[in-house]
Scaffold this active site. Structure first.
Site, PDB file in Angstrom:
ATOM      1  N   THR A  18       1.173  -0.955   0.252  1.00 51.39           N
ATOM      2  CA  THR A  18      -0.089   0.082   0.075  1.00 51.39           C
ATOM      3  C   THR A  18       0.553   0.894  -0.064  1.00 51.39           C
ATOM      4  O   THR A  18       1.128   2.044  -0.695  1.00 51.39           O
ATOM      5  CB  THR A  18      -0.998  -0.001   0.982  1.00 51.39           C
ATOM      6  OG1 THR A  18      -1.602  -1.539   1.486  1.00 51.39           O
ATOM      7  CG2 THR A  18      -1.892   1.018   0.834  1.00 51.39           C
ATOM      8  N   ARG A  22       7.423  -2.951   2.806  1.00 48.23           N
ATOM      9  CA  ARG A  22       7.644  -2.961   3.867  1.00 48.23           C
ATOM     10  C   ARG A  22       8.490  -4.664   4.847  1.00 48.23           C
ATOM     11  O   ARG A  22       7.736  -5.238   4.403  1.00 48.23           O
ATOM     12  CB  ARG A  22       6.334  -2.189   4.874  1.00 48.23           C
ATOM     13  CG  ARG A  22       6.959  -1.476   4.966  1.00 48.23           C
ATOM     14  CD  ARG A  22       5.408  -0.608   5.897  1.00 48.23           C
ATOM     15  NE  ARG A  22       5.214   1.206   5.114  1.00 48.23           N
ATOM     16  CZ  ARG A  22       3.816   1.299   5.891  1.00 48.23           C
ATOM     17  NH1 ARG A  22       3.265   1.119   6.610  1.00 48.23           N
ATOM     18  NH2 ARG A  22       4.010   2.732   4.885  1.00 48.23           N
ATOM     19  N   SER A 113       6.453   3.907   8.760  1.00 44.60           N
ATOM     20  CA  SER A 113       4.659   4.751   9.111  1.00 44.60           C
ATOM     21  C   SER A 113       4.401   3.913  10.762  1.00 44.60           C
ATOM     22  O   SER A 113       4.689   4.417  11.315  1.00 44.60           O
ATOM     23  CB  SER A 113       3.719   4.508   8.656  1.00 44.60           C
ATOM     24  OG  SER A 113       2.925   5.659   9.090  1.00 44.60           O
ATOM     25  N   HIS A 114       3.354   3.260  10.552  1.00 40.29           N
ATOM     26  CA  HIS A 114       3.113   3.042  12.285  1.00 40.29           C
ATOM     27  C   HIS A 114       3.170   1.875  12.829  1.00 40.29           C
ATOM     28  O   HIS A 114       3.238   1.513  14.137  1.00 40.29           O
ATOM     29  CB  HIS A 114       1.044   2.956  11.801  1.00 40.29           C
ATOM     30  CG  HIS A 114       0.790   2.567  11.695  1.00 40.29           C
ATOM     31  ND1 HIS A 114       0.813   2.049   9.942  1.00 40.29           N
ATOM     32  CD2 HIS A 114       0.323   0.839  11.361  1.00 40.29           C
ATOM     33  CE1 HIS A 114       0.322   1.181   9.528  1.00 40.29           C
ATOM     34  NE2 HIS A 114       0.314   0.214  10.128  1.00 40.29           N
ATOM     35  N   LYS A 126       9.885   3.974   0.239  1.00 42.96           N
ATOM     36  CA  LYS A 126       8.953   4.425  -0.933  1.00 42.96           C
ATOM     37  C   LYS A 126       9.819   4.705  -1.551  1.00 42.96           C
ATOM     38  O   LYS A 126      10.237   6.073  -1.029  1.00 42.96           O
ATOM     39  CB  LYS A 126       7.586   4.410  -0.809  1.00 42.96           C
ATOM     40  CG  LYS A 126       7.654   5.714   0.187  1.00 42.96           C
ATOM     41  CD  LYS A 126       5.979   6.081   0.811  1.00 42.96           C
ATOM     42  CE  LYS A 126       5.782   7.310   1.095  1.00 42.96           C
ATOM     43  NZ  LYS A 126       4.254   7.489   1.481  1.00 42.96           N
ATOM     44  N   ASP A 278       1.646  10.110  13.996  1.00 40.11           N
ATOM     45  CA  ASP A 278       1.711   8.905  13.559  1.00 40.11           C
ATOM     46  C   ASP A 278       3.343   8.647  13.315  1.00 40.11           C
ATOM     47  O   ASP A 278       4.135   9.861  13.780  1.00 40.11           O
ATOM     48  CB  ASP A 278       1.286   7.535  12.443  1.00 40.11           C
ATOM     49  CG  ASP A 278       1.386   8.418  11.316  1.00 40.11           C
ATOM     50  OD1 ASP A 278       2.353   9.505  10.826  1.00 40.11           O
ATOM     51  OD2 ASP A 278       1.926   7.108  10.524  1.00 40.11           O
ATOM     52  N   ASP A 280       5.669   8.400  10.874  1.00 40.71           N
ATOM     53  CA  ASP A 280       6.563   9.071   9.897  1.00 40.71           C
ATOM     54  C   ASP A 280       5.701  10.337  10.708  1.00 40.71           C
ATOM     55  O   ASP A 280       6.079  11.250   8.144  1.00 40.71           O
ATOM     56  CB  ASP A 280       6.258   8.889   8.840  1.00 40.71           C
ATOM     57  CG  ASP A 280       5.031   8.301   7.523  1.00 40.71           C
ATOM     58  OD1 ASP A 280       4.504   7.391   9.152  1.00 40.71           O
ATOM     59  OD2 ASP A 280       5.399   8.000   6.935  1.00 40.71           O
ATOM     60  N   ASP A 282       2.445  10.879   8.923  1.00 38.50           N
ATOM     61  CA  ASP A 282       1.375  11.581   7.663  1.00 38.50           C
ATOM     62  C   ASP A 282       0.059  11.407   8.811  1.00 38.50           C
ATOM     63  O   ASP A 282      -1.024  11.673   7.387  1.00 38.50           O
ATOM     64  CB  ASP A 282       1.549  11.007   6.469  1.00 38.50           C
ATOM     65  CG  ASP A 282       2.075   9.534   6.860  1.00 38.50           C
ATOM     66  OD1 ASP A 282       1.548   8.765   7.383  1.00 38.50           O
ATOM     67  OD2 ASP A 282       2.107   9.330   5.869  1.00 38.50           O
ATOM     68  N   ARG A 283       0.059  10.887   9.374  1.00 38.37           N
ATOM     69  CA  ARG A 283      -0.967  10.671   9.671  1.00 38.37           C
ATOM     70  C   ARG A 283      -1.643  11.370  11.518  1.00 38.37           C
ATOM     71  O   ARG A 283      -0.940  11.816  11.953  1.00 38.37           O
ATOM     72  CB  ARG A 283      -1.759   9.489  10.783  1.00 38.37           C
ATOM     73  CG  ARG A 283      -1.759   8.097   9.636  1.00 38.37           C
ATOM     74  CD  ARG A 283      -2.186   6.846   9.890  1.00 38.37           C
ATOM     75  NE  ARG A 283      -1.862   5.844   8.751  1.00 38.37           N
ATOM     76  CZ  ARG A 283      -1.857   4.904   9.244  1.00 38.37           C
ATOM     77  NH1 ARG A 283      -2.659   4.566  10.080  1.00 38.37           N
ATOM     78  NH2 ARG A 283      -1.681   3.530   8.422  1.00 38.37           N
ATOM     79  N   THR A 345      -7.406   2.439  -1.027  1.00 41.53           N
ATOM     80  CA  THR A 345      -6.925   2.136  -0.257  1.00 41.53           C
ATOM     81  C   THR A 345      -5.034   3.014  -0.825  1.00 41.53           C
ATOM     82  O   THR A 345      -4.825   2.286  -1.207  1.00 41.53           O
ATOM     83  CB  THR A 345      -7.279   1.425   0.793  1.00 41.53           C
ATOM     84  OG1 THR A 345      -7.951   1.028   1.099  1.00 41.53           O
ATOM     85  CG2 THR A 345      -6.196   1.358   1.586  1.00 41.53           C
ATOM     86  N   GLU A 365     -10.307   6.886   6.241  1.00 41.50           N
ATOM     87  CA  GLU A 365     -11.043   6.667   7.518  1.00 41.50           C
ATOM     88  C   GLU A 365      -9.069   6.091   8.284  1.00 41.50           C
ATOM     89  O   GLU A 365      -9.748   6.512   9.385  1.00 41.50           O
ATOM     90  CB  GLU A 365     -11.180   5.320   7.864  1.00 41.50           C
ATOM     91  CG  GLU A 365     -10.674   4.086   6.311  1.00 41.50           C
ATOM     92  CD  GLU A 365     -10.157   3.135   7.043  1.00 41.50           C
ATOM     93  OE1 GLU A 365      -9.759   2.806   8.369  1.00 41.50           O
ATOM     94  OE2 GLU A 365      -9.097   2.982   6.395  1.00 41.50           O
ATOM     95  N   SER A 366      -8.297   5.795   7.862  1.00 34.76           N
ATOM     96  CA  SER A 366      -6.989   5.187   8.508  1.00 34.76           C
ATOM     97  C   SER A 366      -6.094   5.909   8.658  1.00 34.76           C
ATOM     98  O   SER A 366      -5.082   6.211   9.416  1.00 34.76           O
ATOM     99  CB  SER A 366      -6.227   4.897   7.706  1.00 34.76           C
ATOM    100  OG  SER A 366      -5.527   5.612   6.629  1.00 34.76           O
ATOM    101  N   LYS A 377      -0.326  12.502   2.914  1.00 35.75           N
ATOM    102  CA  LYS A 377      -1.342  12.978   4.022  1.00 35.75           C
ATOM    103  C   LYS A 377      -0.387  13.718   5.185  1.00 35.75           C
ATOM    104  O   LYS A 377       0.400  13.558   5.353  1.00 35.75           O
ATOM    105  CB  LYS A 377      -1.900  11.667   4.543  1.00 35.75           C
ATOM    106  CG  LYS A 377      -1.248  10.254   4.881  1.00 35.75           C
ATOM    107  CD  LYS A 377      -2.078   9.576   5.071  1.00 35.75           C
ATOM    108  CE  LYS A 377      -1.365   8.398   6.146  1.00 35.75           C
ATOM    109  NZ  LYS A 377      -1.277   7.863   4.640  1.00 35.75           N
ATOM    110  N   ARG A 497      -8.855  -5.723   7.345  1.00 34.96           N
ATOM    111  CA  ARG A 497      -9.187  -5.388   7.478  1.00 34.96           C
ATOM    112  C   ARG A 497     -11.155  -4.986   7.397  1.00 34.96           C
ATOM    113  O   ARG A 497     -11.670  -5.919   6.173  1.00 34.96           O
ATOM    114  CB  ARG A 497      -8.838  -3.757   7.113  1.00 34.96           C
ATOM    115  CG  ARG A 497      -7.222  -3.336   7.543  1.00 34.96           C
ATOM    116  CD  ARG A 497      -7.423  -2.555   7.323  1.00 34.96           C
ATOM    117  NE  ARG A 497      -5.530  -1.905   7.608  1.00 34.96           N
ATOM    118  CZ  ARG A 497      -4.719  -2.139   8.514  1.00 34.96           C
ATOM    119  NH1 ARG A 497      -5.403  -2.307  10.079  1.00 34.96           N
ATOM    120  NH2 ARG A 497      -3.261  -1.533   8.610  1.00 34.96           N
TER     121      ARG A 497
END
Ligand code: VG1
Ligand code: CO
Length: 544
Positions: A18, A22, A113-114, A126, A278, A280, A282-283, A345, A365-366, A377, A497
């Site tokens: 996504t 990773r 990320s998270h 990435k 989070d 990195d 972005d959230r 997504t 939504e995440s 984001k 999910r």
């Protein structure tokens, strides 16, 4: 210093998910593993000669070593210049900002990320293109194809560069510049929001707020913007120093993992506003006093209030949300008479829409929301957006959300994650459900009847590219929806999910617990997908 061409062999597991590739740190530490992926990326760029590359990461374990490897390879591949965030750090949105500001051909962002960090945890890489956004699937597939046929990569022998001192160095013929990773981003935020208004809000000692950087990359950005430029009290930003293992925590801004924030919000001196971001950066998660704001609602509210923000006063062209995201924003878009797009997504699908000027705001939504100010984001941006709205409306977050529901109705939403599930069994479950899709319509599960069901297939409205099998969607006759898909960001086993949403227009029913409001959909999902039979789980590990 001379260029060295190193013979290598392809690895068979380097397809980006996504959001990039990773894997566990140990996997990245294998000889040639990172190098192969980096060379495959450079090969996908094509001619690197004289070009500018941005490099930075979320500061997790192996970030610094990876940056040194990438610098040598970038020099040996002929890049004119490499720009690196000080300390090898750049938040994901800051990397996007820097790529755009300095007209780089792209950037490499090192982040999982998270996902937790540390020697036994996760690492990620990435590639973002010249627009500052995650490479679209066409490019990630090309990178993947290169990883499967790679036989050599280029590097050079040179001493490690000093990643901590601002300044320039040279490796082969390549300029390597260490830049302040915070200023460009903070300046961009200042150009969008009304800092004077927000400063007066934050100087009101009755408005106490707190921001949890979760020992991750956003700390330095949040301290600079919230405490230094906006004058919030010292200590407003908690867990502000990035650490290689995120203080042993899980840098995922939700009620489960950001529990320290929740405790402080509800502590002896309760806070009016809280936020977290989070690994990195972005959230975001935003909290009002005793009040959790669901990310799907948050996106809808940002759109509904965008006219209050200096950077969006000129209007919003359109909006987009990822398919599993609740549909609250669709109602605001309809009321504003602007287009609302649905994408698979992952942020890589928003880039084309933004570049074509079709959308200004978008979200998932995440806990991800963003706009065309960058192509990622942006966690801190969303927090500042909320602060600006609160300052402008002079109302608490809770009132702003309640008023919104009263006006538009409420789209109840929840996501259930089943983590660490056996990957083969999870795939079987999805396949079995997919096989049932044609016969689901008309079937009854508990009190619900299925209206339609399909497997989401996306056609990009800008370039016509197609992405198949992006999630199973089941619509029920009462307007409910269930979505199921497997995560593409994990590094071991599978994560299932399951997303649920349903619209509630009745003003008397706006204050329910989402788990109760959506209980019949949750039950139906378990029955139709046989979740327990395939995963062995009755209950999810994380509910958001
Ligand atoms: C998850 C989220 C998705 C997000 C992605 C990257 O992907 O669901 O919405 O874009 O993480 O976010 P998946 O495939 O695991 O569901 V980040 O902040 O981890 O880069
Ligand atoms: Co992230």
């Amino acid at each position: 210093m001379t260029i060295k061409v190193i013979a290598t062999q392809a690895f068979d597991n380097q397809r980006p998910g996504t959001s990039g590739l990773r894997k566990k740190v140990v996997e990245f530490q294998q000889p040639h593993y990172l190098e192969n992926f980096v060379q495959a990326t450079f090969n996908a760029i094509g001619d690197c000669n004289g070009k500018l590359l941005v490099v930075g990461g979320d500061g997790r374990y192996y970030n610094r070593q990876a940056v040194q490897i990438i610098v040598r390879m970038a020099a040996a591949n002929g890049f004119g210049k490499v720009m690196i965030g000080q300390g090898a750090i750049l938040s994901t949105p800051a990397a996007s900002c820097v790529i755009r500001k300095y007209n780089a051909c792209g950037g490499i962002v090192l982040s999982a990320s998270h996902n937790p960090g540390g020697p036994d945890e996760d690492f990620g890489i990435k590639f973002n293109g010249a627009n500052g956004g995650p490479a679209p699937e066409k490019v990630t597939e090309e990178i993947f194809a290169n990883t499967t046929s790679i036989t050599e990569y280029r590097t050079c022998e040179s001493a490690d560069i000093d990643l901590d001192a601002i300044g320039s160095a040279r490796v082969l013929d390549t300029d390597v510049e260490i830049i302040d990773s915070v200023t460009d981003y903070a300046d961009l935020m200042e150009s969008i929001f009304d800092f004077d208004k927000m400063r007066s809000l934050l100087s009101n000692r009755r408005f106490r707020m707190c921001f949890d950087a979760m020992h991750a990359v956003t700390g330095p950005y949040a301290v600079e913007i919230l405490e230094k430029r906006l004058g919030a009290a010292e200590g407003t930003v908690m867990n502000a120093v990035p650490s290689e293992d995120f203080g042993g925590g899980h840098p995922d801004p939700n009620l489960v993992h950001a529990h320290e924030l929740v405790e402080r919000m509800n502590g002896v001196e309760p806070m009016a506003f809280g936020a977290a971001s989070d690994g990195d950066g972005d959230r975001n998660m935003v909290l009002g006093s005793g009040f959790y704001i669901n990310p799907c609602d948050s996106l809808a509210l940002l759109l509904a209030n965008a006219h209050l923000i200096p950077g969006y006063k000129g209007g919003v062209n359109g909006v987009a949300r990822s398919m599993p995201t609740g549909r609250a924003v669709d109602r605001v878009a309809a009321a504003l008479d602007i287009p609302c797009y649905e994408t698979p997504t992952g942020w890589k699908f928003f880039g084309n829409l933004m570049d074509a000027g079709k959308i200004t705001l978008c979200g998932e939504e995440s806990f991800g929301t963003g706009s065309d100010h960058v192509r990622e984001k942006d966690g801190l941006w969303a927090v500042l957006f909320w602060l600006n709205i609160i300052a402008e409306r002079n109302q608490p977050a809770r009132t702003i959300v309640r008023d919104h529901w009263t006006q538009y109705g409420r789209d109840y939403f929840t996501r259930h994650d089943f983590e660490g599930v056996d990957a083969a069994r999870a795939a079987e479950m999805i396949d079995a459900l997919r096989a049932k899709l044609p016969s689901l319509a008309g079937q009854t599960f508990g009190e619900l009847t299925v209206e339609s069901a399909d497997d989401y297939h996306y056609v990009d409205p800008v370039d016509g590219s197609e992405s198949a099998k992006q999630g199973i969607r089941i619509y029920t006759q009462d307007g409910g929806r269930i979505v199921m898909r497997l995560s593409g960001t994990g590094t071991s086993g599978a994560t299932l999910r399951v997303y649920f949403d349903r619209y509630q227009p009745d003003p008397a029913l706006l204050g329910q617990d989402p788990q109760k409001a959506l209980a019949s959909l949750i039950e139906a999902a378990h029955a139709m997908a046989c979740i327990e039979q395939y995963t062995g789980r009755v209950r999810p590990d994380v509910i958001t």
